[in-house]
Write an enzyme that holds these catalytic residues in place. Sequence first.
Site, short mmCIF file in Angstrom:
data_model
loop_
_atom_site.label_atom_id
_atom_site.label_comp_id
_atom_site.label_asym_id
_atom_site.label_seq_id
_atom_site.Cartn_x
_atom_site.Cartn_y
_atom_site.Cartn_z
N ARG A 75 0.74 -0.99 -0.05
CA ARG A 75 -0.09 -0.04 0.01
C ARG A 75 0.98 1.05 -0.21
O ARG A 75 1.45 1.55 0.84
CB ARG A 75 -0.83 -0.19 1.19
CG ARG A 75 -1.78 -1.33 1.29
CD ARG A 75 -2.69 -1.19 2.69
NE ARG A 75 -3.15 -2.30 2.81
CZ ARG A 75 -4.25 -3.01 2.28
NH1 ARG A 75 -4.95 -2.57 1.06
NH2 ARG A 75 -4.80 -3.97 2.63
N ASP A 106 -9.83 -1.13 -4.08
CA ASP A 106 -10.42 0.22 -4.16
C ASP A 106 -9.38 1.14 -4.33
O ASP A 106 -9.17 2.25 -4.85
CB ASP A 106 -11.28 0.40 -2.73
CG ASP A 106 -11.64 1.80 -2.59
OD1 ASP A 106 -12.77 2.09 -3.64
OD2 ASP A 106 -11.52 2.21 -1.78
N THR A 108 -6.14 0.84 -5.31
CA THR A 108 -5.28 0.85 -6.54
C THR A 108 -6.18 1.72 -7.49
O THR A 108 -5.72 2.30 -8.48
CB THR A 108 -5.37 -0.60 -6.92
OG1 THR A 108 -4.79 -1.28 -5.87
CG2 THR A 108 -4.70 -0.94 -8.22
N THR A 129 -9.14 -8.20 -4.75
CA THR A 129 -9.36 -7.85 -3.64
C THR A 129 -10.39 -9.03 -3.07
O THR A 129 -11.31 -9.31 -3.63
CB THR A 129 -9.83 -6.66 -3.20
OG1 THR A 129 -10.45 -6.32 -1.74
CG2 THR A 129 -11.06 -6.14 -4.06
N ILE A 130 -10.06 -9.31 -1.92
CA ILE A 130 -10.91 -10.32 -1.18
C ILE A 130 -12.43 -9.86 -0.86
O ILE A 130 -13.19 -10.48 -0.39
CB ILE A 130 -10.47 -10.99 -0.08
CG1 ILE A 130 -10.22 -10.26 1.32
CG2 ILE A 130 -9.28 -11.95 -0.23
CD1 ILE A 130 -9.95 -10.74 2.53
N ASP A 131 -12.40 -8.46 -0.68
CA ASP A 131 -13.51 -7.65 -0.26
C ASP A 131 -14.83 -7.74 -0.99
O ASP A 131 -16.01 -7.50 -0.58
CB ASP A 131 -13.24 -6.38 0.01
CG ASP A 131 -12.11 -6.01 1.21
OD1 ASP A 131 -11.82 -7.13 1.86
OD2 ASP A 131 -11.27 -5.20 1.27
N ASP A 133 -15.71 -5.34 -3.00
CA ASP A 133 -16.58 -3.94 -2.92
C ASP A 133 -16.23 -3.10 -4.07
O ASP A 133 -16.14 -1.86 -3.81
CB ASP A 133 -15.87 -3.38 -1.52
CG ASP A 133 -14.11 -3.31 -1.54
OD1 ASP A 133 -13.77 -3.78 -2.58
OD2 ASP A 133 -13.72 -2.63 -0.83
N ARG A 158 -17.49 -23.99 14.66
CA ARG A 158 -18.88 -24.47 15.30
C ARG A 158 -19.00 -25.56 16.10
O ARG A 158 -19.54 -25.90 16.92
CB ARG A 158 -20.00 -24.42 14.21
CG ARG A 158 -21.05 -24.80 14.77
CD ARG A 158 -22.36 -24.91 13.34
NE ARG A 158 -22.72 -23.85 13.07
CZ ARG A 158 -23.83 -23.02 13.81
NH1 ARG A 158 -24.10 -23.50 14.86
NH2 ARG A 158 -24.03 -21.87 13.49
N GLY A 174 -13.57 -7.89 5.17
CA GLY A 174 -14.32 -7.14 4.12
C GLY A 174 -14.32 -5.74 4.00
O GLY A 174 -15.08 -5.11 3.34
N ARG A 175 -13.49 -5.13 5.07
CA ARG A 175 -13.47 -3.59 5.22
C ARG A 175 -14.75 -2.98 5.45
O ARG A 175 -15.48 -3.45 6.36
CB ARG A 175 -12.69 -3.10 3.84
CG ARG A 175 -11.95 -1.68 4.29
CD ARG A 175 -11.40 -1.08 2.75
NE ARG A 175 -9.96 -1.95 2.73
CZ ARG A 175 -8.88 -1.31 3.18
NH1 ARG A 175 -8.84 -0.68 4.25
NH2 ARG A 175 -7.77 -2.16 2.99
O1 F6P Z 1 -8.82 -5.05 1.38
C1 F6P Z 1 -8.44 -6.47 1.99
C2 F6P Z 1 -8.33 -6.42 3.34
O2 F6P Z 1 -7.80 -8.00 3.94
C3 F6P Z 1 -9.65 -5.94 4.12
O3 F6P Z 1 -10.51 -7.06 4.36
C4 F6P Z 1 -8.92 -5.79 5.46
O4 F6P Z 1 -9.58 -4.69 6.08
C5 F6P Z 1 -7.66 -5.03 4.84
O5 F6P Z 1 -7.09 -5.76 3.75
C6 F6P Z 1 -6.32 -5.64 5.91
O6 F6P Z 1 -5.25 -4.84 5.59
P1 F6P Z 1 -3.77 -5.16 5.92
O7 F6P Z 1 -3.52 -6.43 5.42
O8 F6P Z 1 -3.09 -3.86 5.37
O9 F6P Z 1 -3.76 -5.24 7.42
#
Ligand code: F6P
Length: 322
Positions: A75, A106, A108, A129-131, A133, A158, A174-175
């Site tokens: 980042r 997002d 990027t 991205t896994i999110d 979003d 569970r 998921g941010r």
């Molecule tokens: O955007 C992907 C993500 O894994 C989000 O779900 C999470 O909030 C964030 O990145 C965590 O970021 P980092 O790996 O910089 O702590």
Amino acid sequence: MKTIKHIGVFTSGGDSPGMNAALHGVAKTAEMNNLRLSGFKKGYEGLIDGDLVQLDSSQLKKNVHRGGTLLKTARSKRFLTLEGRQRAMQILEMNKVDALIAIGGDGTFKGLLAFSEICDLPFLGIPGTIDNDLAGTDFTLGFDSAVNTAIENIDKIRDTAESHNRIFLIEVMGRDCGYIAIHSGLGTGADAILIPESGHDFIQLLEKAGSYDREEAFVVIVSEGDELGVEPAAKKIKEINPEVDLRIAKLGHVQRGGNASAFDRMLGIRLGTAAVEALLHGRKNVMAGILNNQLSLTPFDQVVKEHQVNDELRSLLKIFGS
Ligand code: F6P
């Protein structure tokens, strides 16, 4: 329009399973079209530092299944500055790069949008991205794999929750978006699901928790972006019912790693290929995604608009998840 002979590619932001498959898609299609391909390492950082390697598909082919990204990622704070973006532009010029493909989320795409204001090269984006979003695609690369990982781990929790009849609050990533929570919660029969998109769901949760009688487990999936959050939710539940046997589990970065699912491998190959082909057809500043399982190109400014859990899924929450 300048003929494209040399493409640059990079992965940026949080890594996601399927990024390597997308790189393979890009590399193979570039080779088919006799294009040179350079990979910039660590996202925008590599663009600024001129840290690049030549890519060929024979190596990438062996890594289609792997999570993470072979090109590394970051980042970048420096790219947020105009000086950083100007430096990146110089690096692209110096290396005679004719077009750029970015794979990321997002942040990027916001970076690409800002970059396109000063740099005229054609940019193409791939949602990684896994999110899940981003607008302009039904699914982002890595989302399916992350949901599968979350489900696998929630199933395990569970087992122990049911053995003790405990309340478990499980936080998923998921941010600001509840897609991972809603998919993993519904897929594991969770008793409640808290997502950022539905504001008042915790009231029902607290009512349920208040009547919790220790005769069964009670599993709650909490999206990390939910306004309440796992710790405050646990505190509120304890205030209502001090006797509860409650545990918190945060799944965390385990959701980002691991081999890509079959879906994400295929999506990566499709979008990687589509990105190169779109550039060759003269498209620029659009993201390759899938809408209704058809390839689709969406301008960057629309991609970064808020992409929240849709109404249909939200209505499922009312039936199953809260
Ligand atoms: O955007 C992907 C993500 O894994 C989000 O779900 C999470 O909030 C964030 O990145 C965590 O970021 P980092 O790996 O910089 O702590």
